[in-house]
Design an enzyme around this catalytic site. Structure first.
Site, PDB file in Angstrom:
ATOM      1  CG  MET A  15       2.129  11.872   0.552  1.00 29.84           C
ATOM      2  SD  MET A  15       3.202  12.612   1.823  1.00 29.84           S
ATOM      3  CE  MET A  15       3.684  11.147   2.739  1.00 29.84           C
ATOM      4  N   GLY A  50       8.207   9.495  -1.966  1.00 30.15           N
ATOM      5  CA  GLY A  50       7.067   8.585  -2.061  1.00 30.15           C
ATOM      6  C   GLY A  50       6.794   7.843  -0.765  1.00 30.15           C
ATOM      7  CB  SER A  51       6.173   8.182   2.177  1.00 29.73           C
ATOM      8  OG  SER A  51       6.089   9.576   1.948  1.00 29.73           O
ATOM      9  NE  ARG A  52      -0.898   3.466   4.528  1.00 28.05           N
ATOM     10  CZ  ARG A  52      -1.665   2.473   4.104  1.00 28.05           C
ATOM     11  NH1 ARG A  52      -1.362   1.826   2.998  1.00 28.05           N
ATOM     12  NH2 ARG A  52      -2.738   2.115   4.787  1.00 28.05           N
TER      13      ARG A  52
END
Length: 213
Positions: A93, A181-183
């Site tokens: 993301m 912002g990440s996963r």
């Protein structure tokens, strides 16, 4: 957790209010540059914490994406918490994606875990093992187990995960978010019929990742 009809995630309201208040103060004292800057900041925060409506597919065997983003990993992998081989799908993301996370399949939370760690770039596979993360082990009414893991990133250092052990979750409902912002790593049974490939764009609560057998 189920406020799907609210256009802005409640987690973002304090940030929106704070930025808007500063904008108003600068407008009152006549500092146009400062006011303009914080108006832009306010708009960005609203954009980041947006909570669009989603239409979840009717197929109860379908596993939907828990996040908006792009598939950056797809293949068999050892799931560390259950210590078993599963099919892993990782979704990246960016700061421009909706960061609300949604439940991939209707199920009960049978376990959860938290691992402290680093804040590496989540596009690297090492982030799965080294970054801070929170995970849920889900079990469907048919006894199928899935694991969904929120992974903090280089900028995203705040994971929000609401469910606790024993909570019954509905496919497509909100269950948390990661800021800036990440996963998301999703672990499915190996015999899942995959519906996505590397590089595919995903929409949380709508895109079908796979169909359980």
């Amino acid at each position: 957790m189920r406020n799907n009809n609210v256009p802005i995630a409640v987690e973002g309201l304090p940030f929106v209010a704070g930025a808007a208040l500063i904008s108003a103060i600068f407008i009152i004292i006549g500092w146009k540059v400062g006011a303009a800057f914080f108006i832009v900041v306010t708009v960005f925060i609203i954009f980041f914490f947006r909570n669009p409506k989603r239409v979840t597919p009717a197929n109860e065997k379908a596993v939907v994406s828990p996040a908006d983003g792009v598939v950056i990993y797809l293949g068999p992998a050892r799931e560390p918490h259950l210590d078993q081989d599963m099919m892993k799908i990782s979704i990246f993301m960016s700061v421009f994606n909706v960061h609300i996370n949604r439940v991939p399949i209707s199920a009960r939370v049978v376990d959860q875990f938290y691992r402290p760690g680093k804040f590496l770039d989540v596009r690297h596979e090492s982030a799965t093992f080294e970054n801070e993360q929170k995970g849920l082990v889900l079990e469907t009414a048919n006894g199928i187990r899935l694991v969904v893991v929120q992974v903090a990133g280089l900028i995203a250092r705040r994971i929000v995960c609401y469910p606790t052990i024993g909570t019954m979750l509905r496919r497509g409902e909100r269950y948390g978010l990661i800021r800036f912002g990440s996963r998301l790593d999703v672990y499915l049974p190996l015999d899942t019929e995959l519906q996505v490939t590397m590089g595919d764009q995903t929409v949380a609560g709508e895109t079908i990742l796979g169909v359980t057998t």
